[in-house]
Design an enzyme around this catalytic site. Sequence first.
Site, PDB file in Angstrom:
ATOM      1  CD  GLU A  65     -23.941  16.999  38.213  1.00 23.96           C
ATOM      2  OE1 GLU A  65     -22.362  17.614  38.388  1.00 23.96           O
ATOM      3  OE2 GLU A  65     -24.065  17.292  36.998  1.00 23.96           O
ATOM      4  CG  ASP A  83     -16.228  16.099  31.608  1.00 20.38           C
ATOM      5  OD1 ASP A  83     -14.772  16.308  32.143  1.00 20.38           O
ATOM      6  OD2 ASP A  83     -17.343  15.974  32.203  1.00 20.38           O
ATOM      7  CB  THR A  88     -15.836  18.020  37.801  1.00 20.15           C
ATOM      8  OG1 THR A  88     -16.052  17.679  35.862  1.00 20.15           O
ATOM      9  CG2 THR A  88     -17.244  18.151  38.027  1.00 20.15           C
TER      10      THR A  88
END
Length: 280
Positions: A65, A83, A88
């Site tokens: 990640e 995305d 995020t």
Amino acid sequence: MVHISRPVDGPTPTPTSRRLFLALAGALAAAPLLDARRASAAAAAKSLDDPAKKEIAMKLVSSAENSSLDWKAQYQYIEDIGDGRGYTAGIIGFCSGTHDMLDLVQLYSDRKPGNVLAKYLPALREVDGTDSHSGLDPNYPKDWRKAAQDSAFQQAQNDERDRVYFNPAVRQGKTDGLRVLGQFAYYDAIVMHGDGTDSTSFRNIRKRALTKARPPAQGGDETAYLNAFLDARVWAMKQEEAHSDTSRVDTAQRVFLRNGNLDLDPPLDWKVYGDSYHIG
């Protein structure tokens, strides 16, 4: 004189031999109990929720990640990676578009009213399910990084990670009779795909795998089942361009599986996105 009748098949044991006999009988009777306890202890140790194994899991996920083994440095991480999930952020990739970031900030605000992120709750409710930054820009990333210095926010991230991702994955892995690697494969899948009803969610990845192989709890071979699960996971990843690089499976989890390392015992060597990592 008293005559002692003796059995025809041998002499009566002397006191010493009788004590020896009883001691041996007791040891034999206790052996199954000891074996059961040892097996139970071994099984308990070989679970992803063991602190040492959980630390390995955090590092493995962070390598994929965040391209780093320092997972605790990721409390402050935040960006839009393009995305379709909005921002995020954090140690597990909480997203403004997938509800888990909203739940996290709500938990933090419940525990610490008036925190620096509390004012964004209305905006987070509005953008939930979208990739919009409406009401969040321009200061949300800066305020997230500020909040990440607060131990209460760090603990909230830990708790939401466990509630939504880690604990359900480990629980299902144990139910399926999987050891540490299998539990981790579940955890990594639920982190990326969530556990919703769409075809690429964790539960449906697992259902796809079950059409090809049975887990140990159903009498199947663990390695065969994990290969089937990873095949299904790769299929799910390839359905989305943002996740089409499958190296976190191909050059990490499959490496451990080929090596027969079902308990994720160090040393561990793997690659993600071409970068090499090592846990000694």
